[in-house]
Write a protein that holds these residues in place. Structure first.
Motif, PDB file in Angstrom:
ATOM      1  N   LEU A   1       0.764  -1.199   0.020  1.00 18.30           N
ATOM      2  CA  LEU A   1       0.065   0.072   0.014  1.00 18.30           C
ATOM      3  C   LEU A   1       0.972   1.146   0.124  1.00 18.30           C
ATOM      4  CD1 LEU A   1      -2.759   1.273   0.487  1.00 18.30           C
ATOM      5  CD2 LEU A   1      -2.341   1.065   2.977  1.00 18.30           C
ATOM      6  N   LEU A   2       0.538   2.065  -0.836  1.00 17.15           N
ATOM      7  CA  LEU A   2       1.132   3.466  -0.913  1.00 17.15           C
ATOM      8  C   LEU A   2       0.389   4.488  -0.499  1.00 17.15           C
ATOM      9  CD1 LEU A   2       2.951   1.800  -2.993  1.00 17.15           C
ATOM     10  CD2 LEU A   2       3.538   3.600  -4.138  1.00 17.15           C
ATOM     11  N   GLN A   3       0.731   5.393   0.417  1.00 18.26           N
ATOM     12  CA  GLN A   3      -0.015   6.324   1.131  1.00 18.26           C
ATOM     13  C   GLN A   3       0.506   7.683   0.901  1.00 18.26           C
ATOM     14  OE1 GLN A   3       0.108   3.975   5.105  1.00 18.26           O
ATOM     15  NE2 GLN A   3      -2.060   4.922   5.263  1.00 18.26           N
ATOM     16  N   GLY A   4      -0.203   8.655   0.729  1.00 18.55           N
ATOM     17  CA  GLY A   4       0.068  10.055   0.464  1.00 18.55           C
ATOM     18  C   GLY A   4       0.371  10.086  -1.256  1.00 18.55           C
ATOM     19  N   VAL A   5      -0.069   9.391  -2.080  1.00 15.14           N
ATOM     20  CA  VAL A   5      -0.018   9.564  -3.526  1.00 15.14           C
ATOM     21  C   VAL A   5      -0.699  10.989  -3.832  1.00 15.14           C
ATOM     22  CG1 VAL A   5      -0.625   8.495  -5.641  1.00 15.14           C
ATOM     23  CG2 VAL A   5      -0.351   7.142  -3.789  1.00 15.14           C
TER      24      VAL A   5
ATOM     25  N   LEU B   1      -0.325   9.668 -11.682  1.00 12.05           N
ATOM     26  CA  LEU B   1      -0.807   8.788 -12.850  1.00 12.05           C
ATOM     27  C   LEU B   1       0.087   7.458 -12.334  1.00 12.05           C
ATOM     28  CD1 LEU B   1      -0.946  10.834 -16.025  1.00 12.05           C
ATOM     29  CD2 LEU B   1      -2.918  10.468 -14.515  1.00 12.05           C
ATOM     30  N   PRO B   2      -0.440   6.364 -12.973  1.00  8.71           N
ATOM     31  CA  PRO B   2      -0.046   4.984 -13.028  1.00  8.71           C
ATOM     32  C   PRO B   2       1.675   5.051 -13.367  1.00  8.71           C
ATOM     33  CG  PRO B   2      -2.136   4.628 -13.730  1.00  8.71           C
ATOM     34  CD  PRO B   2      -1.941   6.100 -13.454  1.00  8.71           C
ATOM     35  N   GLU B   3       1.872   5.692 -14.271  1.00  9.19           N
ATOM     36  CA  GLU B   3       3.310   5.882 -14.878  1.00  9.19           C
ATOM     37  C   GLU B   3       4.122   6.673 -13.968  1.00  9.19           C
ATOM     38  OE1 GLU B   3       0.641   6.960 -16.305  1.00  9.19           O
ATOM     39  OE2 GLU B   3       0.439   5.557 -18.323  1.00  9.19           O
ATOM     40  N   ASP B   4       3.613   7.474 -12.985  1.00 13.47           N
ATOM     41  CA  ASP B   4       4.304   7.979 -11.909  1.00 13.47           C
ATOM     42  C   ASP B   4       4.727   6.999 -10.740  1.00 13.47           C
ATOM     43  OD1 ASP B   4       4.483  10.777 -13.142  1.00 13.47           O
ATOM     44  OD2 ASP B   4       2.148  10.916 -12.422  1.00 13.47           O
ATOM     45  N   ILE B   5       3.525   6.186 -10.596  1.00  9.83           N
ATOM     46  CA  ILE B   5       3.852   5.112  -9.534  1.00  9.83           C
ATOM     47  C   ILE B   5       5.228   4.055 -10.244  1.00  9.83           C
ATOM     48  CG2 ILE B   5       2.966   3.204  -8.586  1.00  9.83           C
ATOM     49  CD1 ILE B   5       1.797   6.208  -7.594  1.00  9.83           C
TER      50      ILE B   5
ATOM     51  N   SER C   1       0.923  -3.790 -14.468  1.00 10.08           N
ATOM     52  CA  SER C   1      -0.440  -3.743 -14.624  1.00 10.08           C
ATOM     53  C   SER C   1      -1.388  -3.896 -13.422  1.00 10.08           C
ATOM     54  CB  SER C   1      -0.964  -5.157 -15.565  1.00 10.08           C
ATOM     55  OG  SER C   1      -0.465  -6.301 -14.823  1.00 10.08           O
ATOM     56  N   SER C   2      -0.848  -4.102 -12.443  1.00 10.84           N
ATOM     57  CA  SER C   2      -1.638  -4.531 -10.995  1.00 10.84           C
ATOM     58  C   SER C   2      -1.788  -2.969 -10.342  1.00 10.84           C
ATOM     59  CB  SER C   2      -1.074  -5.290 -10.301  1.00 10.84           C
ATOM     60  OG  SER C   2       0.148  -4.993  -9.548  1.00 10.84           O
ATOM     61  N   ILE C   3      -1.205  -2.062 -10.816  1.00  8.77           N
ATOM     62  CA  ILE C   3      -1.536  -0.753 -10.108  1.00  8.77           C
ATOM     63  C   ILE C   3      -2.853  -0.348  -9.999  1.00  8.77           C
ATOM     64  CG2 ILE C   3      -0.643   1.732 -10.100  1.00  8.77           C
ATOM     65  CD1 ILE C   3       2.119   0.925 -11.216  1.00  8.77           C
ATOM     66  N   GLN C   4      -3.164   0.051  -8.939  1.00  2.00           N
ATOM     67  CA  GLN C   4      -4.664   0.715  -8.655  1.00  2.00           C
ATOM     68  C   GLN C   4      -4.524   1.779  -7.931  1.00  2.00           C
ATOM     69  OE1 GLN C   4      -6.994  -2.195  -6.752  1.00  2.00           O
ATOM     70  NE2 GLN C   4      -8.965  -1.045  -6.973  1.00  2.00           N
TER      71      GLN C   4
ATOM     72  N   ARG D   1      -5.143   9.667  -1.370  1.00  2.00           N
ATOM     73  CA  ARG D   1      -5.315   8.890  -2.480  1.00  2.00           C
ATOM     74  C   ARG D   1      -4.215   7.579  -1.989  1.00  2.00           C
ATOM     75  NH1 ARG D   1      -5.928  10.658  -7.716  1.00  2.00           N
ATOM     76  NH2 ARG D   1      -3.998   9.867  -8.505  1.00  2.00           N
ATOM     77  N   PHE D   2      -4.778   6.700  -2.464  1.00  2.00           N
ATOM     78  CA  PHE D   2      -3.929   5.626  -2.144  1.00  2.00           C
ATOM     79  C   PHE D   2      -3.352   4.669  -3.447  1.00  2.00           C
ATOM     80  CE2 PHE D   2      -6.860   6.221   1.217  1.00  2.00           C
ATOM     81  CZ  PHE D   2      -5.961   6.094   2.374  1.00  2.00           C
ATOM     82  N   ALA D   3      -2.339   3.808  -3.326  1.00  2.00           N
ATOM     83  CA  ALA D   3      -2.179   3.147  -4.591  1.00  2.00           C
ATOM     84  C   ALA D   3      -1.905   1.611  -4.055  1.00  2.00           C
ATOM     85  CB  ALA D   3      -0.856   3.406  -5.216  1.00  2.00           C
ATOM     86  N   LEU D   4      -2.245   0.612  -4.679  1.00  9.82           N
ATOM     87  CA  LEU D   4      -1.958  -0.781  -4.349  1.00  9.82           C
ATOM     88  C   LEU D   4      -1.217  -1.398  -5.450  1.00  9.82           C
ATOM     89  CD1 LEU D   4      -5.563  -2.175  -2.855  1.00  9.82           C
ATOM     90  CD2 LEU D   4      -3.452  -1.318  -1.881  1.00  9.82           C
ATOM     91  N   VAL D   5      -0.130  -2.096  -5.271  1.00 10.73           N
ATOM     92  CA  VAL D   5       0.794  -2.624  -6.206  1.00 10.73           C
ATOM     93  C   VAL D   5       0.963  -4.066  -5.824  1.00 10.73           C
ATOM     94  CG1 VAL D   5       3.048  -2.374  -7.372  1.00 10.73           C
ATOM     95  CG2 VAL D   5       1.942  -0.467  -6.531  1.00 10.73           C
ATOM     96  N   HIS D   6       0.754  -5.125  -6.729  1.00 16.93           N
ATOM     97  CA  HIS D   6       1.210  -6.369  -6.483  1.00 16.93           C
ATOM     98  C   HIS D   6       2.404  -7.005  -6.882  1.00 16.93           C
ATOM     99  CE1 HIS D   6      -3.173  -7.648  -5.890  1.00 16.93           C
ATOM    100  NE2 HIS D   6      -3.355  -6.656  -6.355  1.00 16.93           N
ATOM    101  N   PHE D   7       3.084  -7.689  -6.086  1.00 16.23           N
ATOM    102  CA  PHE D   7       4.428  -7.954  -6.100  1.00 16.23           C
ATOM    103  C   PHE D   7       4.567  -9.582  -6.409  1.00 16.23           C
ATOM    104  CE2 PHE D   7       5.339  -4.103  -4.496  1.00 16.23           C
ATOM    105  CZ  PHE D   7       6.107  -3.696  -5.145  1.00 16.23           C
ATOM    106  N   PRO D   8       5.554 -10.307  -7.108  1.00 19.45           N
ATOM    107  CA  PRO D   8       5.556 -11.824  -7.403  1.00 19.45           C
ATOM    108  C   PRO D   8       5.759 -12.578  -6.076  1.00 19.45           C
ATOM    109  CG  PRO D   8       7.475 -10.809  -8.185  1.00 19.45           C
ATOM    110  CD  PRO D   8       6.470  -9.408  -7.895  1.00 19.45           C
TER     111      PRO D   8
END
Length: 226
Positions: free
Chosen positions: A151-155, A160-164, A176-179, A191-198
């Motif tokens: 979880l990324l807090q303070g976005v 944009l997803p490209e910035d993440i 492709s999982s950035i939300q 604003r939050f962002a969720l990112v999946h890792f393998p």
């Protein structure tokens, strides 16, 4: 005529033993055993079957909601607390609110006996935890992040997803999982962002390297979701 009457009397006399006397009935047939009236034609009566729903369940998975945990409580803390109950990381789901703050966990126990053991442990250790039984539906509603989602807090609001992606450069993640998620807030929405890792290792590596780094001049706080 007299000769005919004599012959008739002789015949009746000789055959009289073949007819029952007026006060003599036929012998009743041998008594037969009563037949079973079941439709399957069996001759033995069956014991009534025992309805399993009338007894207390002793087998099968049991689910319980654990409350009273702290915001930094980990699954490993819960497993250690309920030592002897056979809990694993896959038996625990964290219940997050809309801003991804944890306020409880759903635990999966292997039986009623183990669930009772867990409740006794809470009483014996004197913790402020509370464990109450819930149905499987509550377990199914929760997502299983398994330590592979960050979880990324303070976005920034203009990110944009490209910035993440640029923020996480050098990390192994699924682009492709950035939300990006927006929640109402005061004075500005959050604003939050969720990112999946393998893997869990990759997620923890990103947390160690990128936590409190800047995205478009905003510091980003990161947290690995359990």
């Amino acid at each position: 005529m007299q000769r005919q009457l004599s012959l008739l009397g002789h015949v009746l006399k000789s055959n009289g033993s073949r007819f029952p006397r007026p006060n003599q009935g036929f012998l009743p047939p041998l008594r037969q055993l009563p037949r079973n009236l079941s439709t399957d034609g069996g001759t033995e009566s069956k014991e009534p079957s025992f309805d399993p729903f009338l007894q207390s369940p002793t087998k099968g998975l049991i689910y319980g909601r654990l409350t009273g945990i702290g915001k930094n409580t980990l699954k490993t803390d819960v497993i250690h607390f309920f030592e002897g109950c056979g809990l694993t990381m896959q038996d625990i789901k964290v219940d997050y609110n809309r801003t991804y703050a944890s306020f409880g966990m759903i635990l999966q126990f292997s039986s009623w006996t183990v669930f009772d053991t867990a409740t006794r442990l809470i009483t014996r250790k004197g913790r402020l935890y509370r464990l109450e039984k819930v149905d499987r539906g509550q377990w199914d509603l929760l997502k299983f992040y398994d330590g592979k989602v960050v979880l990324l807090q303070g976005v920034p609001r203009n990110a944009l997803p490209e910035d993440i992606e640029r923020f996480l450069s050098g990390c192994n993640f699924d682009a492709s999982s950035i939300q990006i998620i927006v929640r109402p807030g005061f004075p500005d929405p959050s604003r939050f962002a969720l990112v999946h890792f393998p893997s869990q290792i990759e997620a923890m590596n990103a947390f160690r390297v990128k936590n409190r780094s800047f995205c478009l001049n905003n510091p980003i706080l990161m947290r690995v979701l359990q």
